[in-house]
Design a protein around this motif. Structure first.
Motif, PDB file in Angstrom:
ATOM      1  N   ILE A   1       0.845  -1.194   0.000  1.00  0.00           N
ATOM      2  CA  ILE A   1       0.000   0.000   0.000  1.00  0.00           C
ATOM      3  C   ILE A   1       0.881   1.244   0.000  1.00  0.00           C
ATOM      4  O   ILE A   1       0.660   2.199  -0.759  1.00  0.00           O
ATOM      5  CB  ILE A   1      -0.931   0.002   1.227  1.00  0.00           C
ATOM      6  N   TYR A   2       1.910   1.213   0.847  1.00  0.00           N
ATOM      7  CA  TYR A   2       2.826   2.349   0.929  1.00  0.00           C
ATOM      8  C   TYR A   2       3.584   2.537  -0.386  1.00  0.00           C
ATOM      9  O   TYR A   2       3.707   3.653  -0.897  1.00  0.00           O
ATOM     10  CB  TYR A   2       3.816   2.140   2.073  1.00  0.00           C
TER      11      TYR A   2
ATOM     12  N   LEU B   1       5.622   5.509  -5.766  1.00  0.00           N
ATOM     13  CA  LEU B   1       6.178   4.745  -6.884  1.00  0.00           C
ATOM     14  C   LEU B   1       7.597   5.163  -7.253  1.00  0.00           C
ATOM     15  O   LEU B   1       8.329   4.386  -7.881  1.00  0.00           O
ATOM     16  CB  LEU B   1       5.261   4.881  -8.110  1.00  0.00           C
ATOM     17  N   ASP B   2       8.002   6.374  -6.863  1.00  0.00           N
ATOM     18  CA  ASP B   2       9.363   6.799  -7.179  1.00  0.00           C
ATOM     19  C   ASP B   2      10.393   5.902  -6.502  1.00  0.00           C
ATOM     20  O   ASP B   2      11.535   5.780  -6.983  1.00  0.00           O
ATOM     21  CB  ASP B   2       9.584   8.254  -6.759  1.00  0.00           C
TER      22      ASP B   2
ATOM     23  N   HIS C   1       4.499  -8.883  -4.327  1.00  0.00           N
ATOM     24  CA  HIS C   1       3.128  -8.383  -4.335  1.00  0.00           C
ATOM     25  C   HIS C   1       2.714  -8.122  -5.779  1.00  0.00           C
ATOM     26  O   HIS C   1       3.383  -7.384  -6.513  1.00  0.00           O
ATOM     27  CB  HIS C   1       3.023  -7.088  -3.526  1.00  0.00           C
ATOM     28  N   GLN C   2       1.617  -8.701  -6.198  1.00  0.00           N
ATOM     29  CA  GLN C   2       1.184  -8.588  -7.588  1.00  0.00           C
ATOM     30  C   GLN C   2       0.976  -7.144  -8.011  1.00  0.00           C
ATOM     31  O   GLN C   2       1.346  -6.747  -9.123  1.00  0.00           O
ATOM     32  CB  GLN C   2      -0.104  -9.385  -7.787  1.00  0.00           C
ATOM     33  N   ILE C   3       0.410  -6.346  -7.125  1.00  0.00           N
ATOM     34  CA  ILE C   3       0.129  -4.956  -7.475  1.00  0.00           C
ATOM     35  C   ILE C   3       1.404  -4.169  -7.728  1.00  0.00           C
ATOM     36  O   ILE C   3       1.455  -3.278  -8.581  1.00  0.00           O
ATOM     37  CB  ILE C   3      -0.717  -4.292  -6.352  1.00  0.00           C
ATOM     38  N   ILE C   4       2.487  -4.520  -7.015  1.00  0.00           N
ATOM     39  CA  ILE C   4       3.772  -3.840  -7.204  1.00  0.00           C
ATOM     40  C   ILE C   4       4.457  -4.341  -8.468  1.00  0.00           C
ATOM     41  O   ILE C   4       5.047  -3.562  -9.222  1.00  0.00           O
ATOM     42  CB  ILE C   4       4.675  -4.036  -5.978  1.00  0.00           C
TER      43      ILE C   4
ATOM     44  N   HIS D   1       3.588 -13.677 -11.515  1.00  0.00           N
ATOM     45  CA  HIS D   1       2.157 -13.362 -11.428  1.00  0.00           C
ATOM     46  C   HIS D   1       1.516 -13.571 -12.799  1.00  0.00           C
ATOM     47  O   HIS D   1       1.557 -12.687 -13.666  1.00  0.00           O
ATOM     48  CB  HIS D   1       1.976 -11.928 -10.940  1.00  0.00           C
ATOM     49  N   LYS D   2       0.938 -14.732 -12.993  1.00  0.00           N
ATOM     50  CA  LYS D   2       0.526 -15.195 -14.320  1.00  0.00           C
ATOM     51  C   LYS D   2      -0.454 -14.242 -15.021  1.00  0.00           C
ATOM     52  O   LYS D   2      -0.260 -13.863 -16.177  1.00  0.00           O
ATOM     53  CB  LYS D   2      -0.115 -16.589 -14.212  1.00  0.00           C
ATOM     54  N   ALA D   3      -1.523 -13.874 -14.334  1.00  0.00           N
ATOM     55  CA  ALA D   3      -2.548 -13.043 -14.965  1.00  0.00           C
ATOM     56  C   ALA D   3      -2.003 -11.666 -15.322  1.00  0.00           C
ATOM     57  O   ALA D   3      -2.291 -11.130 -16.402  1.00  0.00           O
ATOM     58  CB  ALA D   3      -3.757 -12.906 -14.032  1.00  0.00           C
ATOM     59  N   THR D   4      -1.187 -11.113 -14.434  1.00  0.00           N
ATOM     60  CA  THR D   4      -0.604  -9.794 -14.679  1.00  0.00           C
ATOM     61  C   THR D   4       0.333  -9.834 -15.885  1.00  0.00           C
ATOM     62  O   THR D   4       0.317  -8.941 -16.728  1.00  0.00           O
ATOM     63  CB  THR D   4       0.163  -9.307 -13.432  1.00  0.00           C
TER      64      THR D   4
END
Length: 298
Positions: free
Chosen positions: A92-93, A98-99, A127-130, A169-172
């Motif tokens: 989340i952090y 993102l920098d 983490h998939q989102i990262i 992360h396959k789907a990503t």
């Protein structure tokens, strides 16, 4: 507040040391760190992110001594697994900062910190989102150069991160490759599969196989092999391997073990339109593969 955030500012080394002790206490089963004491530590961990201490650990890494860098790397890695209020708080952090990911990626350009930042980055992309953010960043394309850096250890580390990004992360990954097919495979073919470095080509072929044969990437694989240019590159690579008079034993063993499959594949391997050079290359490859065992026994 006690701990990290006293009125007197701590030096980066002190922050690293205290951060390490904080995480160690959270993982501890020692009675003194249970109950109320543990709740205090969890509250302190929340403040860790609110006060941008993670940012400090990453950005100050180049100024730390070697041992402190190792500790900081471990702290950042451990933070990726920390839950606060039943949520992983690090991704989340990072998504809000993102920098820091750009800093970690560009770290491969600094010999002193490349391996530390590389380790941190791999922990973050668990983490998939990262991982998605890294793939979609403008810095991702740098990996095509990082995996060929002259320093072997750094190049190998970058290759490990590159592989993680494209297989974990396959789907990503499937969505990324579908959206960015043209530029990604243009760079992959021209910079890796057609590299002058044998090791780079070999690693690129293996990774390409892992990517295209994954069921999540079936549509990408079909798109890739429908290209005459892509097939020509693969044929040239296969010719390079089989025609090499000094094939490493592991390459020879793989070719012999798959001799029958390769010959059947090549027999059915045709382009939509006749191409004289392609047919000559294929004939050479078929001849070399068919004679493999004869050459081994000579």
């Amino acid at each position: 507040m006690k701990g990290l955030f006293k009125s007197k500012p701590k030096s980066p080394v002190e922050v690293v040391r205290h951060s390490r002790n904080l995480l160690a206490s959270l993982h501890s089963n020692v009675p003194e760190f249970r109950g109320t004491k543990r709740e205090e530590k969890m509250a302190e961990l929340k403040e860790f992110f609110k006060e941008n201490t993670l940012r400090l650990l990453i950005l100050c890494l180049p100024t730390l001594n070697l041992e402190a860098r190792k500790d900081a790397t471990q702290v950042v890695a451990n933070l990726q697994r920390q839950y606060v209020d039943s949520r992983l708080i690090a991704p989340i952090y990072l998504e809000q900062n993102l920098d820091l990911l750009d800093t970690l990626i560009s770290g491969y350009e600094d010999l002193k910190i490349a391996l530390h930042y590389g380790c941190m980055l791999r922990e973050c992309i668990r983490h998939q989102i990262i991982a998605r953010q890294v793939l979609e960043s403008g810095h991702f394309r740098k990996f095509f150069d990082y995996v060929q850096l002259p320093n072997f250890d750094i190049a190998a580390d970058a290759a490990e991160t590159f592989k993680e990004l494209l297989t974990r992360h396959k789907a990503t990954v499937a969505a990324f490759l579908s959206t960015n097919f043209d530029w990604f495979f243009h760079d992959y073919n021209s910079k890796l599969l057609e590299s002058n470095n044998y090791v780079t080509r070999r690693q690129a072929v293996k990774l390409l196989s892992d990517i295209l044969l994954d069921r999540s990437n079936t549509a990408v694989m079909v798109h890739y092999v429908c290209s005459k240019d892509n097939l020509m590159i693969l044929m040239n690579l296969l010719k390079l391997f089989v025609a090499n008079e000094n094939k490493p034993p592991e390459v020879m063993n793989v070719l012999i073990a798959n001799q029958t499959k390769l010959l059947h594949f090549l027999a059915a391997f045709k382009l939509d339109k006749e191409n004289e050079q392609f047919e000559e290359d294929k004939a050479l490859v078929v001849k070399e593969i068919a004679e493999l065992e004869l050459k081994v026994n000579q």
